[in-house]
Motif scaffolding. Structure first.
Motif, PDB file in Angstrom:
ATOM      1  N   ASP A  87     -28.578 -17.794 -30.671  1.00  0.00           N
ATOM      2  CA  ASP A  87     -29.540 -19.023 -30.852  1.00  0.00           C
ATOM      3  C   ASP A  87     -31.059 -18.562 -30.837  1.00  0.00           C
ATOM      4  OD1 ASP A  87     -27.239 -20.627 -30.855  1.00  0.00           O
ATOM      5  OD2 ASP A  87     -27.626 -21.384 -28.973  1.00  0.00           O
ATOM      6  N   HIS A  88     -31.484 -17.637 -30.072  1.00  0.00           N
ATOM      7  CA  HIS A  88     -32.911 -17.151 -30.220  1.00  0.00           C
ATOM      8  C   HIS A  88     -32.868 -15.787 -30.965  1.00  0.00           C
ATOM      9  CE1 HIS A  88     -32.633 -19.816 -26.789  1.00  0.00           C
ATOM     10  NE2 HIS A  88     -33.853 -20.043 -26.838  1.00  0.00           N
ATOM     11  N   GLY A  89     -32.272 -15.550 -31.928  1.00  0.00           N
ATOM     12  CA  GLY A  89     -32.489 -14.702 -33.159  1.00  0.00           C
ATOM     13  C   GLY A  89     -31.914 -13.125 -32.583  1.00  0.00           C
ATOM     14  N   ILE A  90     -31.306 -12.962 -31.505  1.00  0.00           N
ATOM     15  CA  ILE A  90     -30.831 -11.598 -31.085  1.00  0.00           C
ATOM     16  C   ILE A  90     -29.584 -11.535 -31.694  1.00  0.00           C
ATOM     17  CG2 ILE A  90     -30.327 -10.074 -29.445  1.00  0.00           C
ATOM     18  CD1 ILE A  90     -33.231 -10.977 -29.079  1.00  0.00           C
ATOM     19  N   ALA A  91     -29.748 -10.561 -32.799  1.00  0.00           N
ATOM     20  CA  ALA A  91     -28.546 -10.330 -33.675  1.00  0.00           C
ATOM     21  C   ALA A  91     -27.620  -9.212 -33.291  1.00  0.00           C
ATOM     22  CB  ALA A  91     -28.990 -10.126 -35.174  1.00  0.00           C
ATOM     23  N   TYR A  92     -28.283  -8.109 -32.455  1.00  0.00           N
ATOM     24  CA  TYR A  92     -27.620  -7.064 -31.952  1.00  0.00           C
ATOM     25  C   TYR A  92     -27.830  -6.713 -30.452  1.00  0.00           C
ATOM     26  CZ  TYR A  92     -27.806  -6.093 -37.030  1.00  0.00           C
ATOM     27  OH  TYR A  92     -27.549  -6.234 -38.261  1.00  0.00           O
ATOM     28  N   PRO A  93     -27.109  -7.502 -29.748  1.00  0.00           N
ATOM     29  CA  PRO A  93     -27.099  -7.151 -28.060  1.00  0.00           C
ATOM     30  C   PRO A  93     -26.299  -6.023 -28.114  1.00  0.00           C
ATOM     31  CG  PRO A  93     -25.608  -9.235 -28.668  1.00  0.00           C
ATOM     32  CD  PRO A  93     -26.368  -8.684 -29.910  1.00  0.00           C
ATOM     33  N   THR A  94     -26.411  -5.105 -27.024  1.00  0.00           N
ATOM     34  CA  THR A  94     -25.439  -3.881 -26.914  1.00  0.00           C
ATOM     35  C   THR A  94     -24.371  -4.241 -26.332  1.00  0.00           C
ATOM     36  OG1 THR A  94     -26.584  -3.664 -24.780  1.00  0.00           O
ATOM     37  CG2 THR A  94     -27.390  -2.428 -26.628  1.00  0.00           C
ATOM     38  N   LEU A  95     -23.266  -3.711 -26.722  1.00  0.00           N
ATOM     39  CA  LEU A  95     -21.853  -3.887 -26.146  1.00  0.00           C
ATOM     40  C   LEU A  95     -21.689  -2.912 -24.945  1.00  0.00           C
ATOM     41  CD1 LEU A  95     -18.893  -4.861 -26.216  1.00  0.00           C
ATOM     42  CD2 LEU A  95     -18.412  -2.836 -27.797  1.00  0.00           C
ATOM     43  N   TYR A  96     -21.936  -3.291 -23.793  1.00  0.00           N
ATOM     44  CA  TYR A  96     -21.697  -2.590 -22.466  1.00  0.00           C
ATOM     45  C   TYR A  96     -20.275  -2.181 -22.141  1.00  0.00           C
ATOM     46  CZ  TYR A  96     -24.219  -1.319 -18.178  1.00  0.00           C
ATOM     47  OH  TYR A  96     -24.962  -0.681 -17.037  1.00  0.00           O
ATOM     48  N   TRP A  97     -19.962  -1.127 -21.503  1.00  0.00           N
ATOM     49  CA  TRP A  97     -18.382  -0.904 -21.311  1.00  0.00           C
ATOM     50  C   TRP A  97     -18.345   0.113 -20.078  1.00  0.00           C
ATOM     51  CZ3 TRP A  97     -15.069   2.929 -23.315  1.00  0.00           C
ATOM     52  CH2 TRP A  97     -15.832   3.844 -24.055  1.00  0.00           C
ATOM     53  N   HIS A  98     -17.404   0.074 -19.381  1.00  0.00           N
ATOM     54  CA  HIS A  98     -17.086   1.159 -18.565  1.00  0.00           C
ATOM     55  C   HIS A  98     -15.682   1.521 -18.676  1.00  0.00           C
ATOM     56  CE1 HIS A  98     -15.952  -2.199 -15.983  1.00  0.00           C
ATOM     57  NE2 HIS A  98     -15.245  -1.197 -15.221  1.00  0.00           N
ATOM     58  N   THR A  99     -14.675   0.566 -19.081  1.00  0.00           N
ATOM     59  CA  THR A  99     -13.292   0.888 -19.419  1.00  0.00           C
ATOM     60  C   THR A  99     -13.026   0.222 -20.648  1.00  0.00           C
ATOM     61  OG1 THR A  99     -12.204  -0.967 -18.399  1.00  0.00           O
ATOM     62  CG2 THR A  99     -13.045   1.145 -17.002  1.00  0.00           C
ATOM     63  N   THR A 100     -11.874   0.518 -21.106  1.00  0.00           N
ATOM     64  CA  THR A 100     -11.429  -0.241 -22.423  1.00  0.00           C
ATOM     65  C   THR A 100     -10.515  -1.235 -22.117  1.00  0.00           C
ATOM     66  OG1 THR A 100      -9.493   1.242 -22.518  1.00  0.00           O
ATOM     67  CG2 THR A 100     -11.148   1.869 -23.962  1.00  0.00           C
ATOM     68  N   GLU A 101     -10.307  -1.840 -20.548  1.00  0.00           N
ATOM     69  CA  GLU A 101      -9.392  -2.904 -20.294  1.00  0.00           C
ATOM     70  C   GLU A 101      -9.642  -4.090 -20.820  1.00  0.00           C
ATOM     71  OE1 GLU A 101      -7.716  -4.859 -16.180  1.00  0.00           O
ATOM     72  OE2 GLU A 101      -9.231  -3.516 -16.117  1.00  0.00           O
ATOM     73  N   PHE A 102     -10.982  -4.651 -21.011  1.00  0.00           N
ATOM     74  CA  PHE A 102     -11.184  -5.813 -21.650  1.00  0.00           C
ATOM     75  C   PHE A 102     -12.064  -5.903 -23.029  1.00  0.00           C
ATOM     76  CE2 PHE A 102     -11.030  -6.407 -17.010  1.00  0.00           C
ATOM     77  CZ  PHE A 102      -9.657  -7.268 -17.140  1.00  0.00           C
ATOM     78  N   LEU A 103     -12.095  -4.386 -23.483  1.00  0.00           N
ATOM     79  CA  LEU A 103     -12.991  -4.503 -24.789  1.00  0.00           C
ATOM     80  C   LEU A 103     -12.502  -5.015 -25.734  1.00  0.00           C
ATOM     81  CD1 LEU A 103     -15.499  -2.665 -25.223  1.00  0.00           C
ATOM     82  CD2 LEU A 103     -14.038  -0.817 -25.969  1.00  0.00           C
ATOM     83  N   ASP A 104     -11.338  -5.285 -26.305  1.00  0.00           N
ATOM     84  CA  ASP A 104     -11.062  -6.063 -27.276  1.00  0.00           C
ATOM     85  C   ASP A 104     -11.320  -7.411 -27.242  1.00  0.00           C
ATOM     86  OD1 ASP A 104      -9.320  -6.140 -30.038  1.00  0.00           O
ATOM     87  OD2 ASP A 104      -8.418  -7.411 -28.647  1.00  0.00           O
ATOM     88  N   GLN A 105     -11.052  -7.926 -25.993  1.00  0.00           N
ATOM     89  CA  GLN A 105     -11.397  -9.301 -25.403  1.00  0.00           C
ATOM     90  C   GLN A 105     -13.131  -9.685 -25.676  1.00  0.00           C
ATOM     91  OE1 GLN A 105      -8.864  -8.603 -22.186  1.00  0.00           O
ATOM     92  NE2 GLN A 105      -9.011 -10.878 -21.827  1.00  0.00           N
ATOM     93  N   SER A 106     -13.860  -8.669 -25.165  1.00  0.00           N
ATOM     94  CA  SER A 106     -15.258  -8.707 -25.546  1.00  0.00           C
ATOM     95  C   SER A 106     -15.584  -8.882 -26.847  1.00  0.00           C
ATOM     96  CB  SER A 106     -15.788  -7.632 -24.554  1.00  0.00           C
ATOM     97  OG  SER A 106     -17.152  -7.591 -24.862  1.00  0.00           O
ATOM     98  N   LEU A 107     -15.095  -8.174 -27.796  1.00  0.00           N
ATOM     99  CA  LEU A 107     -15.304  -8.104 -29.115  1.00  0.00           C
ATOM    100  C   LEU A 107     -14.980  -9.373 -29.756  1.00  0.00           C
ATOM    101  CD1 LEU A 107     -14.379  -4.375 -29.851  1.00  0.00           C
ATOM    102  CD2 LEU A 107     -16.523  -5.352 -30.185  1.00  0.00           C
ATOM    103  N   THR A 108     -13.788  -9.908 -29.376  1.00  0.00           N
ATOM    104  CA  THR A 108     -13.433 -11.141 -29.897  1.00  0.00           C
ATOM    105  C   THR A 108     -14.246 -12.269 -29.494  1.00  0.00           C
ATOM    106  OG1 THR A 108     -11.050 -10.543 -29.733  1.00  0.00           O
ATOM    107  CG2 THR A 108     -11.537 -12.712 -29.874  1.00  0.00           C
TER     108      THR A 108
END
Length: 254
Positions: A87-108
């Motif tokens: 809503d405030h114009g940030i189009a590219y927030p970084t994708l933080y990760w330390h395992t792949t366990e919830f990575l797909d859900q985060s991307l969804t």
């Protein structure tokens, strides 16, 4: 005293003019306070920003987490924060990760927000997911695995380019020590980005796809990076914390 920022979302069909309302503030065991709110709607619509706006967002999805903190995020926390950024114009927030366990859900969750899909900036939060500066066969194989693993998640979600972060604000020999690792990232279909000093243009102009430079823009630096076909992001102009939006609008655009 507490300062609270308010965002007013004006419907696109609203006619230009001055609008007046009120905000009521409530707190336990306190008498409610009503404050006037005046909004001026101007007779034009801003064009899409010519700049790209990104953020080091370190929210890491953890549906089992209870509470609120800077890293671990429940699904509800992450949805609210991502929507606020969008809503405030940030189009590219970084994708933080330390395992792949919830990575797909985060991307969804990001898919639901409608962020651009031309690129995604990943940011590792553990030694096991950082590219680092390996030079031996085992270390480079691990770096290649990180790139392939992440691309296997990002590309099915429609992202064209996946970026990996170097060692933050490294200088001199610390930068050149990463060259072999960055070459490995490239050879496995990834791209590199990192924040650093002005010497990056002399050390890794061929391998750093996007540089994040601190301070006010240096036209010489800009010209040199662009001559290599690379992109530039800026930060720390000034460093975050000055509660005066006009400064940031002048330096980073409206």
């Amino acid at each position: 005293n507490k300062q609270v920022w308010i965002t007013v979302h004006v419907p696109g069909t609203t006619l230009p003019g001055d609008y007046t309302g009120a905000v009521t503030i409530n707190a336990p065991s306190e008498t409610p306070v009503t404050m006037p709110l005046n909004v001026k709607v101007l007779p034009f619509t801003l064009e899409p920003a010519p700049l790209e706006y990104a953020l080091y967002y370190q929210g890491d999805l953890n549906p089992y987490f209870v509470g609120i903190e800077d890293s671990d995020k429940t699904t509800t926390n992450m949805v609210l924060e991502l929507q606020d950024l969008k809503d405030h114009g940030i189009a590219y927030p970084t994708l933080y990760w330390h395992t792949t366990e919830f990575l797909d859900q985060s991307l969804t969750l990001r898919d639901r927000m409608g962020f651009p899909k031309d690129k995604i900036y990943t940011l590792a939060s553990s030694d096991d997911t950082q590219i680092g500066n390996p030079t031996n066969a085992a270390g480079l194989a691990h770096a290649a695995k990180i790139v392939k693993t992440m691309r296997n998640f990002t590309e099915p979600h429609g992202y064209t380019s996946t970026y990996f972060y170097g060692i933050d604000e490294a200088m001199g020999s610390e930068v050149t020590a990463q060259r072999t690792a960055w070459q490995t990232v490239h050879s496995n279909g990834g791209k590199m980005y990192v924040a650093g000093d002005k010497d990056l243009i002399d050390l890794v102009p061929d391998l750093l796809d996007l540089v994040v430079l601190g301070g006010s823009p240096d036209t010489t630096q800009v010209t040199r990076w662009h001559s290599h076909g690379k992109r530039i992001y800026m930060y720390g102009n000034p460093q975050a914390g000055i509660e005066n939006p006009e400064i940031y609008r002048r330096n980073y655009g409206v």
